[in-house]
Design an enzyme around this catalytic site. Structure first.
Site, PDB file in Angstrom:
ATOM      1  N   SER A  40      58.793   5.909  37.824  1.00 20.70           N
ATOM      2  CA  SER A  40      57.669   6.828  38.035  1.00 20.70           C
ATOM      3  C   SER A  40      57.121   7.414  36.732  1.00 20.70           C
ATOM      4  CB  SER A  40      58.089   7.943  38.985  1.00 20.70           C
ATOM      5  OG  SER A  40      58.577   7.389  40.173  1.00 20.70           O
ATOM      6  N   ARG A  60      53.461   6.236  27.985  1.00 21.91           N
ATOM      7  CA  ARG A  60      53.989   7.479  27.404  1.00 21.91           C
ATOM      8  C   ARG A  60      55.008   8.061  28.378  1.00 21.91           C
ATOM      9  NH1 ARG A  60      48.976   8.305  29.059  1.00 21.91           N
ATOM     10  NH2 ARG A  60      48.788   9.375  31.023  1.00 21.91           N
ATOM     11  N   ASP A  96      55.383   4.688  43.289  1.00 20.88           N
ATOM     12  CA  ASP A  96      55.815   5.291  44.565  1.00 20.88           C
ATOM     13  C   ASP A  96      54.768   5.181  45.679  1.00 20.88           C
ATOM     14  OD1 ASP A  96      54.175   7.160  43.387  1.00 20.88           O
ATOM     15  OD2 ASP A  96      55.524   8.865  43.662  1.00 20.88           O
TER      16      ASP A  96
HETATM   17 MG    MG Z   1      58.188  12.019  45.732  1.00 23.19          MG
END
Ligand code: MG
Ligand code: ADP
Length: 500
Positions: free
Chosen positions: A165, A180, A218
């Site tokens: 993520s 980054r 996600d």
């Molecule tokens: Mg979450």
């Protein structure tokens, strides 16, 4: 839109003076969060304009519309055992996911909190840390698999879906360089490197016989997991969305429309469709259409990325409590809110200065649970709200004060949910989903959509005000998709072809 929505009706109305200065001023503030009639459809049209621009080319301020390299949404019939790795802000989770092929699954997982020292280490130490956790997990839960691989080196590897993520410049379904770090990570020599590749090389060195087949965002994981697990009476899942700390969504787009995508650079892509990670938090960064009152402005200026993620700053969990806090500070500075001796003793020092230690004056001290509790509170004395907010303030506001805060909280929450409908309607209209499918399904994840009272109902009310209309909304289901980063990642790994 009016504030007299059925989802906001109170069963018992607190008995207070509705003509007090405080009540009048609080109503004015609440009105600043009311969307104008006709706004929603105009915003949906603008969203689709900006989405098309994002599919054509990348710009610093536009909608990113990132190709995920994942194409097919699952049917619920998928089977197999997969590993899922999930690296987020605080934890690294290693899971083993078994898809049973009937929309159900079982999962075993081990979660570790990534130590601060690793979050600020070197690429080598970081990769070794991840590989150690994978190795431990395999030794504990897949010992016989490792034994079989030792005996037969041509044994099929275990496929891995890696939910990573962080901003990644994806080049293939299982390859991507880190743009980054965010969320407190700072591993300098990892920036610009292919993290899944580095991890794969370390796992290979250890003869672990696992193959990182997919790097997963996600939102894509949420879309996949909902498509797999949704109840049979729901329609086709066409959107995966997140309303948690931030907000984002993914949907499937024909490749011919993704004009910025260079097909010749990805010969392994065979399908004619690809799931797009929209990064819709960046919708309308230039505020062509989004409402912008003085509290929105203040929130934006207090963030580390002013001028960016402007849609997200009106919709997601990180910001709704902060908006409410700023409104309370304003009412307090006008001498209208928290005027009891008990409140004054807490909010001012003995020298008469503002008590900077108080949560009231501390940016980001109140999360979205605060407006959420006020929003659902239908008791005549608002005691649940009083209890919740007194934990922040260290004193109990008066009933009149609580009613004023509630008025504003409900307005902030209702605007957030209504605006959440914009990209959902945008994607459904743009993809003509209601023309292609009898019923359409949306998978959602995140504490706000899961726990904010009436959030899903308010989204539906807002969807009905767009050109989808109430009849269209009747054909749309929205459901919580559990475990996008586990089941969703496993499904992405399953789909991935053997690309090295
Ligand atoms: Mg979450
Ligand atoms: P993440 O986005 O990091 O995966 P979550 O989905 O749990 O995490 O979302 C976290 C956000 O949820 C926080 O910003 C917080 O403000 C918000 N939140 C926490 N509790 C509640 C609640 N009861 N109702 C609505 N939102 C909440």
């Amino acid at each position: 839109m009016t504030r007299s929505s059925p989802s906001l009706s109170s069963t018992s109305i607190p008995n207070i003076d509705r003509n007090s200065k405080l009540h009048i001023k609080a109503s004015e503030i609440a009105d600043l969060f009311v969307l104008e009639n006709g706004f929603l459809q105009k915003a949906v049209d603008q969203y689709n304009i900006q989405a098309l621009e994002g599919l054509a080319k990348h710009t610093e301020r536009g909608l990113p519309m990132i190709p995920s390299y994942v194409s097919d949404t699952p049917t619920g019939k998928e089977v197999g055992t997969f590993l899922a790795l999930d690296l987020g802000g605080t934890n690294f989770r290693v899971c083993s996911v078994e898809l049973h092929g009937n929309s159900t699954y079982s999962i075993v997982q081990k979660k570790t909190t990534v130590p601060d020292s690793i979050m600020k280490s070197t690429l080598h130490e970081f990769i070794n840390y991840l590989a150690d956790r994978v190795q431990e997990f395999l030794n504990e839960y897949h010992a016989s698999f490792l034994q079989e691989c030792k005996k037969d080196s041509s044994h099929k590897p275990l496929k891995v879906g890696f939910t990573f993520s962080f901003p990644v410049n994806q080049t293939h379904i299982n390859r991507g360089t880190l743009i980054r770090w965010t969320k407190g990570y700072d591993i300098k020599d990892a920036v610009g490197k292919d993290i899944p590749l580095a991890l794969q090389q370390e796992l290979d060195k250890r003869n672990l016989h696992v193959f990182i087949a997919a790097v997963v965002n996600d939102t894509v994981g949420t879309l996949m997991s909902r498509a797999y697990t949704k109840p049979s009476n729901c329609g086709d899942t066409v959107i995966g969305c997140i309303f948690g700390t931030g907000t984002n969504g993914a949907y499937s787009e024909p490749l011919v429309n993704i004009t910025k995508f260079d097909r010749s650079a990805a010969p392994e892509v065979k399908s004619d469709e690809m799931i797009i990670n929209t990064e819709w938090g960046s919708f309308d960064n230039d505020l062509k259409i989004l409402p912008n009152n003085k509290y929105d402005n203040q929130v934006n200026l207090n963030t580390r990325n002013p001028g960016f993620h402007m849609f997200e700053k009106r919709v997601s969990g990180m910001f709704l409590g902060e908006l409410l806090r700023l409104c309370m500070v304003d009412l307090h500075s006008q001498g209208l809110l928290f005027t009891s001796p008990e409140a004054k003793a807490e909010l001012f020092t003995t020298e008469g200065n503002i008590n900077n230690q108080s949560d009231l004056f501390t940016p980001w001290s109140m999360n979205t649970a605060v407006p959420a509790v006020f929003h659902s509170d239908n008791t005549p004395d608002l005691s649940p709200s009083a209890k919740h907010i007194s934990r922040h303030l260290q004193f109990t506001p008066t009933l009149e004060e609580l009613v004023s805060i509630q008025l504003i909280a409900r307005s902030i929450g209702k605007r957030a949910a209504a605006m959440a409908a914009i990209p959902l309607a945008g994607a459904i209209i743009h993809t003509r989903a209601l023309e292609k499918h009898e019923k359409v399904d949306i998978g959602a994840d995140g504490s706000v959509v899961e726990n904010y009272p009436y959030f899903q109902e308010m989204i539906r009310e807002a969807l009905a005000q767009t050109s989808l209309g109430p009849k269209g909304v009747e054909r749309i289901t929205l459901g919580i998709a559990k475990d996008g980063s586990g089941v969703g990642a496993a499904l992405c790994a399953l789909e991935a072809k053997e690309y090295h």
